[in-house]
Write a protein that holds these residues in place. Structure first.
Motif, PDB file in Angstrom:
ATOM      1  N   PHE A 141       0.940  -1.250  -0.084  1.00  0.00           N
ATOM      2  CA  PHE A 141      -0.222  -0.041  -0.105  1.00  0.00           C
ATOM      3  C   PHE A 141       0.816   1.224  -0.021  1.00  0.00           C
ATOM      4  CE2 PHE A 141      -3.557  -2.454   2.416  1.00  0.00           C
ATOM      5  CZ  PHE A 141      -4.079  -2.947   1.185  1.00  0.00           C
ATOM      6  N   GLN A 142       2.132   1.102   0.468  1.00  0.00           N
ATOM      7  CA  GLN A 142       2.765   2.450   0.436  1.00  0.00           C
ATOM      8  C   GLN A 142       3.243   2.894  -0.951  1.00  0.00           C
ATOM      9  OE1 GLN A 142       6.355   1.716   3.188  1.00  0.00           O
ATOM     10  NE2 GLN A 142       4.996   1.320   4.914  1.00  0.00           N
ATOM     11  N   ARG A 143       3.916   1.566  -1.537  1.00  0.00           N
ATOM     12  CA  ARG A 143       4.195   1.686  -3.011  1.00  0.00           C
ATOM     13  C   ARG A 143       2.902   2.308  -3.669  1.00  0.00           C
ATOM     14  NH1 ARG A 143       6.796  -3.064  -2.048  1.00  0.00           N
ATOM     15  NH2 ARG A 143       5.446  -4.175  -2.847  1.00  0.00           N
ATOM     16  N   GLU A 144       1.763   1.701  -3.672  1.00  0.00           N
ATOM     17  CA  GLU A 144       0.536   2.025  -4.245  1.00  0.00           C
ATOM     18  C   GLU A 144       0.062   3.522  -4.045  1.00  0.00           C
ATOM     19  OE1 GLU A 144      -1.743  -2.467  -4.512  1.00  0.00           O
ATOM     20  OE2 GLU A 144      -2.524  -0.736  -3.416  1.00  0.00           O
ATOM     21  N   GLY A 149      -1.039   9.462  -6.215  1.00  0.00           N
ATOM     22  CA  GLY A 149      -1.300  10.693  -5.925  1.00  0.00           C
ATOM     23  C   GLY A 149      -0.555  11.820  -6.706  1.00  0.00           C
ATOM     24  N   PRO A 150      -0.832  12.935  -6.162  1.00  0.00           N
ATOM     25  CA  PRO A 150      -0.278  14.248  -6.971  1.00  0.00           C
ATOM     26  C   PRO A 150       1.328  13.984  -6.780  1.00  0.00           C
ATOM     27  CG  PRO A 150      -1.460  15.046  -5.003  1.00  0.00           C
ATOM     28  CD  PRO A 150      -1.625  13.440  -5.178  1.00  0.00           C
ATOM     29  N   LEU A 208       7.571   4.412   6.108  1.00  0.00           N
ATOM     30  CA  LEU A 208       6.920   5.471   5.463  1.00  0.00           C
ATOM     31  C   LEU A 208       7.733   6.595   5.142  1.00  0.00           C
ATOM     32  CD1 LEU A 208       3.244   5.262   6.760  1.00  0.00           C
ATOM     33  CD2 LEU A 208       3.810   5.396   4.491  1.00  0.00           C
ATOM     34  N   GLN A 209       8.786   6.714   6.080  1.00  0.00           N
ATOM     35  CA  GLN A 209       9.698   8.019   6.102  1.00  0.00           C
ATOM     36  C   GLN A 209       9.922   8.538   4.851  1.00  0.00           C
ATOM     37  OE1 GLN A 209      12.371   9.277   8.718  1.00  0.00           O
ATOM     38  NE2 GLN A 209      11.421   8.461  10.728  1.00  0.00           N
ATOM     39  N   ARG A 220       1.612  15.587   3.232  1.00  0.00           N
ATOM     40  CA  ARG A 220       1.831  14.317   4.076  1.00  0.00           C
ATOM     41  C   ARG A 220       0.524  13.966   4.665  1.00  0.00           C
ATOM     42  NH1 ARG A 220       7.071  15.506   8.024  1.00  0.00           N
ATOM     43  NH2 ARG A 220       8.294  15.871   6.307  1.00  0.00           N
ATOM     44  N   GLU A 221      -0.325  14.896   5.019  1.00  0.00           N
ATOM     45  CA  GLU A 221      -1.682  14.346   5.558  1.00  0.00           C
ATOM     46  C   GLU A 221      -2.383  13.692   4.636  1.00  0.00           C
ATOM     47  OE1 GLU A 221      -2.249  14.529   8.659  1.00  0.00           O
ATOM     48  OE2 GLU A 221      -0.260  14.955   9.087  1.00  0.00           O
ATOM     49  N   GLN A 222      -2.480  14.317   3.310  1.00  0.00           N
ATOM     50  CA  GLN A 222      -3.311  13.670   2.270  1.00  0.00           C
ATOM     51  C   GLN A 222      -2.493  12.215   2.085  1.00  0.00           C
ATOM     52  OE1 GLN A 222      -2.854  16.204  -1.267  1.00  0.00           O
ATOM     53  NE2 GLN A 222      -4.328  15.092  -2.376  1.00  0.00           N
ATOM     54  N   PHE A 223      -1.186  12.195   2.074  1.00  0.00           N
ATOM     55  CA  PHE A 223      -0.786  10.790   1.645  1.00  0.00           C
ATOM     56  C   PHE A 223      -1.185   9.777   2.801  1.00  0.00           C
ATOM     57  CE2 PHE A 223       2.797   8.445  -0.451  1.00  0.00           C
ATOM     58  CZ  PHE A 223       2.959   7.173   0.225  1.00  0.00           C
ATOM     59  N   LEU A 224      -0.953  10.107   4.185  1.00  0.00           N
ATOM     60  CA  LEU A 224      -1.178   9.282   5.030  1.00  0.00           C
ATOM     61  C   LEU A 224      -2.764   9.002   5.227  1.00  0.00           C
ATOM     62  CD1 LEU A 224       0.824  11.015   8.062  1.00  0.00           C
ATOM     63  CD2 LEU A 224       1.204   8.842   7.105  1.00  0.00           C
TER      64      LEU A 224
END
Ligand SMILES: C[S@@+](CC[C@H](N)C(=O)[O-])C[C@H]1O[C@@H](n2cnc3c(N)ncnc32)[C@H](O)[C@@H]1O
Length: 256
Positions: A141-144, A149-150, A208-209, A220-224
């Motif tokens: 899911f990290q890779r996906e 995203g943007p 995730l770092q 970051r918030e959007q990614f998380l």
């Protein structure tokens, strides 16, 4: 990558310290002269080494100032050095090099392992544990999320995912020519997490770092949020609301 955050890493200290305990239990040494904790982080693994080998000199090495600050607070009598493992070589009296949850971060850790072993005295030990979890949903899911995203064209995000570890055979063929014994095994932990969101918290302190550090606060918030949505869909609560984080890890004990 930004400096590691000791505070974030230590949110799951008990769980993160279980693998180094299991690794240390298999180290076949009684009284090593010099012990080096390579990638000592906040000193949690170093503390285990000090407890097991109270007569030995134990030194921690890490590249992160924040981790080293925490480690020095925790173990004021130990020596902690800032340095890069990629270019580090053991001193002659080094009988144990212990490296828990670290070498997977080096782009090329295999030549480093071989070089470190070649520098150890006869009977010296290199003990290594690395997460072998790149195929687990939480890492997929990290890779996906990185790809969708943007931020997907950001060069650092494109390079943020960790590569799969090589298979055990590759480590055996690499290390056995310079070792009297090589012991390789996997353990799969099932960490009990308070909620799916706790899985996000866990990986904010590790894999995730590299995805988050190139982003500004809003992104970051959007990614998380996007990542956590996937986690919620896949990691289902058990009868008591907890979720299990399946976590395979590779262990290597190589004796010179
Ligand atoms: C996941 S923490 C492991 C901490 C501790 N060993 C443990 O058992 O929990 C990884 C540590 O490796 C350090 N590290 C990563 N790459 C490094 C490098 N090339 N040289 C030195 N330290 C490095 C990071 O700063 C971080 O403190």
């Amino acid at each position: 990558m930004e400096d590691w955050s000791a505070r974030q890493y230590l949110k799951f200290e008990d769980e993160r310290t279980r693998p180094p305990r299991d690794l240390l239990a298999q180290v076949p040494l009684d009284n090593p002269r010099l012990v080096v904790d390579l990638g000592c982080g906040p000193g949690n693994s170093t503390e285990l080494l000090v407890a097991r080998f109270p007569q030995s000199e134990v030194v921690g090495l890490d590249s992160s100032p924040d981790m080293l600050r925490k480690a020095r607070e925790r173990l004021p009598t130990c020596k902690f050095l800032q340095g890069d493992i990629a270019t580090w070589t053991p001193e002659p009296a080094t009988d144990l090099v212990f490296s828990n949850a670290v070498l997977q971060w080096l782009p090329e850790h295999r030549p480093v392992m071989r070089r470190v072993l070649e520098a150890l005295p006869r009977g010296g030990v290199l003990a290594v544990q690395m997460p072998d979890n790149t195929r687990e949903s939480a890492l997929v899911f990290q890779r996906e999320t990185g790809e969708s995203g943007p931020w997907r064209d950001h060069p650092e995000i494109k390079a943020a995912a960790r590569k799969d570890l090589p298979p055990p055979e590759a480590y055996y063929d690499l290390l056995k020519p310079v070792c009297s014994r090589v012991d390789i095994w996997h353990s799969v932990y099932n960490h009990v997490m308070a909620s799916p969101a706790a899985i996000t918290e866990w990986f904010k302190g590790s894999s995730l770092q590299p995805f988050l550090s190139p982003l500004d606060a809003g992104a970051r918030e959007q990614f998380l949020a996007a990542y956590t949505e996937k986690i919620v869909g896949a990691y289902k609560p058990r009868f008591d609301g907890k979720v299990l984080l399946r976590f395979p890890r590779l262990f290597i004990i190589a004796v010179r």
